[in-house]
Write a protein that holds these residues in place. Structure first.
Motif, mmCIF file in Angstrom:
data_model
loop_
_atom_site.group_PDB
_atom_site.id
_atom_site.type_symbol
_atom_site.label_atom_id
_atom_site.label_comp_id
_atom_site.label_asym_id
_atom_site.label_seq_id
_atom_site.Cartn_x
_atom_site.Cartn_y
_atom_site.Cartn_z
ATOM 1 N N LEU A 149 1.031 -1.671 -0.129
ATOM 2 C CA LEU A 149 0.066 -0.233 0.406
ATOM 3 C C LEU A 149 0.862 1.122 -0.027
ATOM 4 N N MET A 150 1.016 2.225 -1.319
ATOM 5 C CA MET A 150 1.640 3.221 -1.500
ATOM 6 C C MET A 150 1.178 4.329 -1.231
ATOM 7 N N PRO A 151 1.959 5.613 -0.687
ATOM 8 C CA PRO A 151 1.637 6.721 -0.466
ATOM 9 C C PRO A 151 1.540 7.883 -1.688
ATOM 10 N N TRP A 152 0.802 8.926 -1.184
ATOM 11 C CA TRP A 152 0.647 9.486 -2.542
ATOM 12 C C TRP A 152 2.021 10.732 -3.175
ATOM 13 N N ASN A 153 3.014 11.243 -1.500
ATOM 14 C CA ASN A 153 3.668 11.664 -1.698
ATOM 15 C C ASN A 153 5.016 11.851 -2.973
ATOM 16 N N ALA A 154 5.449 10.590 -3.193
ATOM 17 C CA ALA A 154 6.709 10.009 -3.856
ATOM 18 C C ALA A 154 5.514 8.823 -4.879
ATOM 19 N N ALA A 159 6.450 2.850 -4.652
ATOM 20 C CA ALA A 159 5.985 1.623 -5.331
ATOM 21 C C ALA A 159 6.883 1.166 -5.687
ATOM 22 N N VAL A 160 8.024 1.420 -6.645
ATOM 23 C CA VAL A 160 9.372 0.777 -6.782
ATOM 24 C C VAL A 160 9.663 -0.100 -5.458
ATOM 25 N N THR A 227 2.782 2.722 3.587
ATOM 26 C CA THR A 227 3.173 3.837 4.262
ATOM 27 C C THR A 227 2.263 4.984 4.226
ATOM 28 N N GLY A 228 1.486 5.267 5.360
ATOM 29 C CA GLY A 228 0.324 6.344 5.466
ATOM 30 C C GLY A 228 0.165 7.107 6.816
ATOM 31 N N PHE A 244 -2.269 -12.755 12.476
ATOM 32 C CA PHE A 244 -0.733 -12.701 13.046
ATOM 33 C C PHE A 244 0.168 -12.197 11.858
ATOM 34 N N THR A 245 -0.467 -11.616 10.655
ATOM 35 C CA THR A 245 -0.433 -11.167 9.420
ATOM 36 C C THR A 245 1.098 -10.476 9.849
ATOM 37 N N ARG A 246 1.990 -10.804 8.673
ATOM 38 C CA ARG A 246 3.804 -10.066 9.515
ATOM 39 C C ARG A 246 3.389 -8.450 8.574
ATOM 40 N N LEU A 247 3.418 -7.111 9.497
ATOM 41 C CA LEU A 247 3.564 -5.667 9.114
ATOM 42 C C LEU A 247 4.508 -5.345 9.100
ATOM 43 N N ARG A 248 4.919 -4.041 7.874
ATOM 44 C CA ARG A 248 5.722 -3.268 8.048
ATOM 45 C C ARG A 248 4.878 -1.769 7.837
ATOM 46 N N LEU A 249 5.012 -0.968 8.734
ATOM 47 C CA LEU A 249 4.601 0.578 8.804
ATOM 48 C C LEU A 249 4.595 1.251 8.769
ATOM 49 N N GLU A 250 5.432 2.277 7.924
ATOM 50 C CA GLU A 250 5.935 3.642 7.961
ATOM 51 C C GLU A 250 4.168 4.521 8.312
#
Length: 480
Positions: A149-154, A159-160, A227-228, A244-250
């Motif tokens: 899930l991608m943000p809108w600022n970059a 995404a890449v 990221t969001g 218990f899904t693996r998460l990476r949240l910025e």
């Protein structure tokens, strides 16, 4: 220029997104409508996840191994290079970030994928470990389909980055760009299909909160990288917790900057203004709250005002612009509300420069006051400035509120500044600078506090998508 069709990508093929949002994408420079917005239907999202799940289950990507995946990733990188100019223009329109900056991002997207492939090759898919001559190996195994899930600022850079490292790790993926900035992600999906990646490995869905919720709640999704905004991150964490899904949240952070009495004030002001206005002020790790020693506070405020006046405010499509608009009208309204709230708490508001009458421009602004900690993350060219008398008080205030991503310290005494930086609750603390790029090729940082789960760093990102499985001959004669 024509804009990409709002397509849903499933099994390497584009199809029309079924839902008419009744909304539109607008030019942040003028407010004019550019294109209508469409979202993927629930049925399309289900099929996209099924495609990624099928690709994982039969190993059509993960079983290739890093060596056979690498040429396909290089082909994807080449496709991104070929689309760099178009991606840069689309990102400037979707985010308001000046095109001089989006060109830097777009021109490096291919190298991001190549770097991910190189890292995966260096690590390999399995390695033997010492075991008294027995064959014991640690295998690096993708968890399964990843939701990105991608943000809108970059838009394209995020995404890449997420997709490139997921693919290098052997994971299949479903991408969902922000509904405010979908265009460059569509070109990324197109480049992946053109590169010849197996069907089902790269999929893309469009939509807002409902689409995101369906994606992260799907039991077939094994890892989520997002990221969001912090509220969205909390909702994702709650949805993922039962499985218990693996998460990476910025997530969000009001990154503090401490300015000590011996700092070079003019150089400090240049760095703070550069940091606070990068990406039109829409940068997760931008300095948001400056705590200046009382002895230099007034000089710093004047130096900040002078430096802000040097910015060239204008269209994100103008090569000479150094500060563009924010991405959409809702972003400008929230910044205005935050500015007004700080003023209501006693801050003096200093707006510098003239903004165009049209579009979603927010003037570069200082909010100068005493103990005016913002209630929520500032995400735009608005910088709070406060004074402090004791360093201990500055550290206490810097570590309060919504923090955890980054911090900054300015001083001529590098050792003292570094020592102070180590006391800040942040994953990255820079001394006498506010650059976007990492300080070292070996950089790594965790997301502290409410700023997220996981962390930055290429090595950590690659590891996020895989688990470790040890296989080998058991040791004979053990007592238990």
């Amino acid at each position: 220029m024509p804009f990409p069709a709002p397509s849903t990508w499933i099994n390497g093929r584009a199809e029309q997104s079924h839902i008419d949002d009744g909304a539109s994408l607008r030019d942040p420079n003028t407010g004019a409508e550019l294109a209508s917005s469409r979202s993927s239907s629930s049925e399309q999202i289900d099929r996209a996840v099924a495609a990624a799940s099928g690709a994982h289950a039969d190993g059509r990507w993960s079983s290739l191994g890093a060596e056979r995946r690498a040429p396909l990733l290089c082909a994807l990188a080449d496709g991104l290079d070929a689309r760099a100019d178009e991606i840069a223009r689309l990102d400037a329109l979707n985010s308001g970030v000046p095109i001089s900056v989006t060109r830097l991002f777009a021109s490096s997207n291919g190298d991001t994928v190549r770097s991910a492939a190189d890292r995966a090759l260096a690590l390999g898919d399995a390695e033997a470990v010492p075991a008294d001559g027995r064959d014991v190996r640690i295998h690096r195994v993708p968890w399964g389909p990843a939701a990105l899930l991608m943000p809108w600022n970059a838009p394209s850079a995020m995404a890449v980055k997420k997709l490139g490292f997921a693919l290098a790790a052997g994971a299949s993926a479903v991408m969902k760009p922000s509904p405010a900035s979908p265009w460059s992600a569509l070109l990324v999906a197109e480049a992946a299909a053109e590169a010849g990646l197996p069907e089902g490995v790269v999929n893309l869905v469009l939509g807002g909160a409902e689409a995101g919720a369906q994606l992260v709640e799907d039991r077939r999704i094994a890892a989520i990288s997002m990221t969001g905004a912090t509220p969205t991150g909390r909702a994702i964490a709650a949805a993922a917790a039962p499985r218990f899904t693996r998460l990476r949240l910025e997530l969000g952070s009001n990154n503090p900057a401490i300015v000590l009495p011996d700092a070079d004030i003019e150089a400090t002001a240049r760095a703070l203004v550069a940091g606070a206005t990068k990406l039109s002020g829409q940068w997760c790790e931008a300095p948001r709250r400056v705590l200046a020693a009382s002895a230099v506070h007034d000089r710093l405020v004047e130096a900040l005002r002078t430096e802000l006046a040097t910015l060239r405010i204008g269209s994100s499509l103008d090569d000479t612009t150094t500060l563009g608009p924010v991405a959409f009208e809702g972003r400008r309204r929230e910044l205005t509300a935050q500015r007004d709230d700080l003023a209501a708490r006693g801050a003096t508001i200093v707006e510098v420069g003239t903004t165009p009458d049209e579009g979603f421009f927010f003037p570069p602004t200082l909010a100068v006051g005493d103990d005016i900690e913002p209630d929520s993350e500032i995400f735009g060219p608005l910088l709070a400035v406060e004074a402090f008398d004791a360093v201990e008080d500055a550290v206490r205030r810097a570590n309060s509120g919504q923090v955890g991503l980054a911090g900054y310290v300015f001083s001529d005494d590098i050792d003292a500044a570094s020592s102070l930086g180590a006391a800040l609750v942040a994953g990255e603390v820079k001394v006498n600078g506010t650059s976007v790029l990492d300080m070292s090729p070996h950089s790594a940082q965790s997301f502290f506090g409410s700023s997220g789960i996981g962390g930055h760093g290429d090595a950590e990102l690659l590891e996020f998508f895989v688990g470790k499985r040890i296989v080998g001959t058991d040791a004979p004669g053990l007592p238990l």
